[in-house]
Design a protein around this motif. Structure first.
Motif, PDB file in Angstrom:
ATOM      1  N   LEU A   1       0.828  -1.204   0.000  1.00  0.00           N
ATOM      2  CA  LEU A   1       0.000   0.000   0.000  1.00  0.00           C
ATOM      3  C   LEU A   1       0.862   1.253   0.000  1.00  0.00           C
ATOM      4  O   LEU A   1       0.547   2.238  -0.684  1.00  0.00           O
ATOM      5  N   ALA A   2       1.952   1.230   0.741  1.00  0.00           N
ATOM      6  CA  ALA A   2       2.866   2.372   0.756  1.00  0.00           C
ATOM      7  C   ALA A   2       3.500   2.583  -0.614  1.00  0.00           C
ATOM      8  O   ALA A   2       3.713   3.727  -1.042  1.00  0.00           O
ATOM      9  N   MET A   3       3.787   1.497  -1.327  1.00  0.00           N
ATOM     10  CA  MET A   3       4.349   1.612  -2.677  1.00  0.00           C
ATOM     11  C   MET A   3       3.368   2.295  -3.618  1.00  0.00           C
ATOM     12  O   MET A   3       3.756   3.125  -4.443  1.00  0.00           O
ATOM     13  N   TRP A   4       2.088   1.927  -3.493  1.00  0.00           N
ATOM     14  CA  TRP A   4       1.087   2.559  -4.357  1.00  0.00           C
ATOM     15  C   TRP A   4       1.068   4.061  -4.137  1.00  0.00           C
ATOM     16  O   TRP A   4       1.038   4.844  -5.087  1.00  0.00           O
ATOM     17  N   HIS A   5       1.076   4.480  -2.878  1.00  0.00           N
ATOM     18  CA  HIS A   5       1.071   5.910  -2.567  1.00  0.00           C
ATOM     19  C   HIS A   5       2.355   6.574  -3.059  1.00  0.00           C
ATOM     20  O   HIS A   5       2.322   7.706  -3.566  1.00  0.00           O
ATOM     21  N   PHE A   6       3.484   5.903  -2.906  1.00  0.00           N
ATOM     22  CA  PHE A   6       4.767   6.490  -3.295  1.00  0.00           C
ATOM     23  C   PHE A   6       4.864   6.657  -4.807  1.00  0.00           C
ATOM     24  O   PHE A   6       5.283   7.705  -5.308  1.00  0.00           O
ATOM     25  N   ASP A   7       4.479   5.632  -5.561  1.00  0.00           N
ATOM     26  CA  ASP A   7       4.670   5.661  -7.013  1.00  0.00           C
ATOM     27  C   ASP A   7       3.584   6.449  -7.738  1.00  0.00           C
ATOM     28  O   ASP A   7       3.857   7.076  -8.754  1.00  0.00           O
ATOM     29  N   TYR A   8       2.342   6.414  -7.236  1.00  0.00           N
ATOM     30  CA  TYR A   8       1.260   7.134  -7.905  1.00  0.00           C
ATOM     31  C   TYR A   8       1.079   8.535  -7.342  1.00  0.00           C
ATOM     32  O   TYR A   8       0.328   9.326  -7.900  1.00  0.00           O
ATOM     33  N   LYS A   9       1.724   8.795  -6.178  1.00  0.00           N
ATOM     34  CA  LYS A   9       1.658  10.104  -5.531  1.00  0.00           C
ATOM     35  C   LYS A   9       0.210  10.551  -5.331  1.00  0.00           C
ATOM     36  O   LYS A   9      -0.612   9.765  -4.888  1.00  0.00           O
ATOM     37  N   HIS A  10      -0.121  11.811  -5.680  1.00  0.00           N
ATOM     38  CA  HIS A  10      -1.473  12.297  -5.407  1.00  0.00           C
ATOM     39  C   HIS A  10      -2.525  11.621  -6.282  1.00  0.00           C
ATOM     40  O   HIS A  10      -3.718  11.690  -5.969  1.00  0.00           O
ATOM     41  N   MET A  11      -2.117  10.957  -7.354  1.00  0.00           N
ATOM     42  CA  MET A  11      -3.084  10.307  -8.239  1.00  0.00           C
ATOM     43  C   MET A  11      -3.845   9.193  -7.523  1.00  0.00           C
ATOM     44  O   MET A  11      -5.023   8.961  -7.783  1.00  0.00           O
ATOM     45  N   PHE A  12      -3.177   8.500  -6.601  1.00  0.00           N
ATOM     46  CA  PHE A  12      -3.845   7.431  -5.865  1.00  0.00           C
ATOM     47  C   PHE A  12      -4.952   8.003  -4.988  1.00  0.00           C
ATOM     48  O   PHE A  12      -6.079   7.490  -4.973  1.00  0.00           O
ATOM     49  N   GLU A  13      -4.655   9.087  -4.267  1.00  0.00           N
ATOM     50  CA  GLU A  13      -5.660   9.705  -3.415  1.00  0.00           C
ATOM     51  C   GLU A  13      -6.799  10.284  -4.244  1.00  0.00           C
ATOM     52  O   GLU A  13      -7.970  10.205  -3.845  1.00  0.00           O
ATOM     53  N   MET A  14      -6.480  10.856  -5.389  1.00  0.00           N
ATOM     54  CA  MET A  14      -7.531  11.382  -6.253  1.00  0.00           C
ATOM     55  C   MET A  14      -8.411  10.253  -6.776  1.00  0.00           C
ATOM     56  O   MET A  14      -9.627  10.408  -6.918  1.00  0.00           O
ATOM     57  N   GLY A  15      -7.800   9.107  -7.073  1.00  0.00           N
ATOM     58  CA  GLY A  15      -8.582   7.952  -7.511  1.00  0.00           C
ATOM     59  C   GLY A  15      -9.540   7.492  -6.435  1.00  0.00           C
ATOM     60  O   GLY A  15     -10.708   7.171  -6.718  1.00  0.00           O
ATOM     61  N   VAL A  16      -9.077   7.457  -5.187  1.00  0.00           N
ATOM     62  CA  VAL A  16      -9.955   7.093  -4.068  1.00  0.00           C
ATOM     63  C   VAL A  16     -11.112   8.086  -3.959  1.00  0.00           C
ATOM     64  O   VAL A  16     -12.274   7.705  -3.778  1.00  0.00           O
TER      65      VAL A  16
END
Length: 225
Positions: free
Chosen positions: A167-182
């Motif tokens: 999960l930390a890797m997803w946040h690190f590599d996608y940066k703000h895009m992961f949070e925007m997707g959520v």
């Protein structure tokens, strides 16, 4: 089959047949807009389908298909999924993925390759466990090669705040895009809840009598100032 009749100030009365309300609400949850199509409200059904599904799919794309999952690798509920579940069928693969990966995974039901079992997180780096005739040995691998978790599957591996888990890797590599997707997928689910309510109860129509009462109260309030 409840029917709502709206009589505008001018023109013919508008009839809205809700048909079977419970079935309409279920269809509206199963696929955004489907309940309205069942009721013959095609324009509104198309509006909900395009807006809600596009919002959900855009969010899913921003999060690379990983921002929607029902539970984590330890079986704990992802609370964002409560809202995402409101989209219905498009979010159901997350439930299937969580069930099928809860006991080690079932390759037949996994929609993509999951985070491989021969990768392990130790300290602050990811290591690949090479297995050969001499036994096991570890060698460092690039971080990008570890991003292979399945579509809508829960993050694999142990959840540990002190090491860079999946999960930390997803946040690190996608940066703000992961949070925007959520955020996008969560909002899409909430919007569909409103669409479900509209399919069950019908449009919020203000009748002529209600409008007169609103005007009377408005004028009374102005007169008291």
């Amino acid at each position: 089959m409840p029917e709502i009749v709206y009589t505008p100030p001018e023109g013919e009365p508008v009839h809205v047949n809700l048909k079977d309300q419970y079935w309409s609400a279920f269809l509206a949850w199963l696929l955004p807009g489907a309940g309205h199509f069942y009721q013959g409200r095609y324009a509104k059904g198309m509006l909900f389908m395009v807006c809600i599904l596009s919002t959900f799919l855009v969010g899913l794309g921003l999060g690379r298909g990983r921002c929607v999952y029902a539970t984590d690798s330890e079986g704990k509920l992802n609370y964002y999924y409560i809202g995402q579940f409101g989209v219905g069928l498009p979010a159901l693969p997350a439930v299937v993925q969580s069930i099928k990966t809860s006991d080690g995974g079932d390759p037949f039901f996994e929609l993509c390759e999951r985070f491989p079992g021969d990768y392990a997180a130790t300290d602050l780096r990811f290591h690949k466990i090479d297995r050969d005739r001499d036994g096991e040995r570890e060698s460092d691998i690039p971080r990008s090669r570890t991003l292979k978790d399945g579509l809508m599957a829960p993050p694999a591996g142990p959840i540990n705040e002190n090491v860079p888990d999946t999960l930390a890797m997803w946040h690190f590599d996608y940066k703000h895009m992961f949070e925007m997707g959520v955020l996008y997928t969560f909002v899409a689910g909430l919007l569909n809840i409103l669409a479900i309510y509209d399919a069950f109860c019908g449009p919020a129509i203000v009748t002529a009598a209600q409008r007169e009462e609103m005007d009377r109260r408005k004028n009374k309030k102005k007169g008291s100032l």
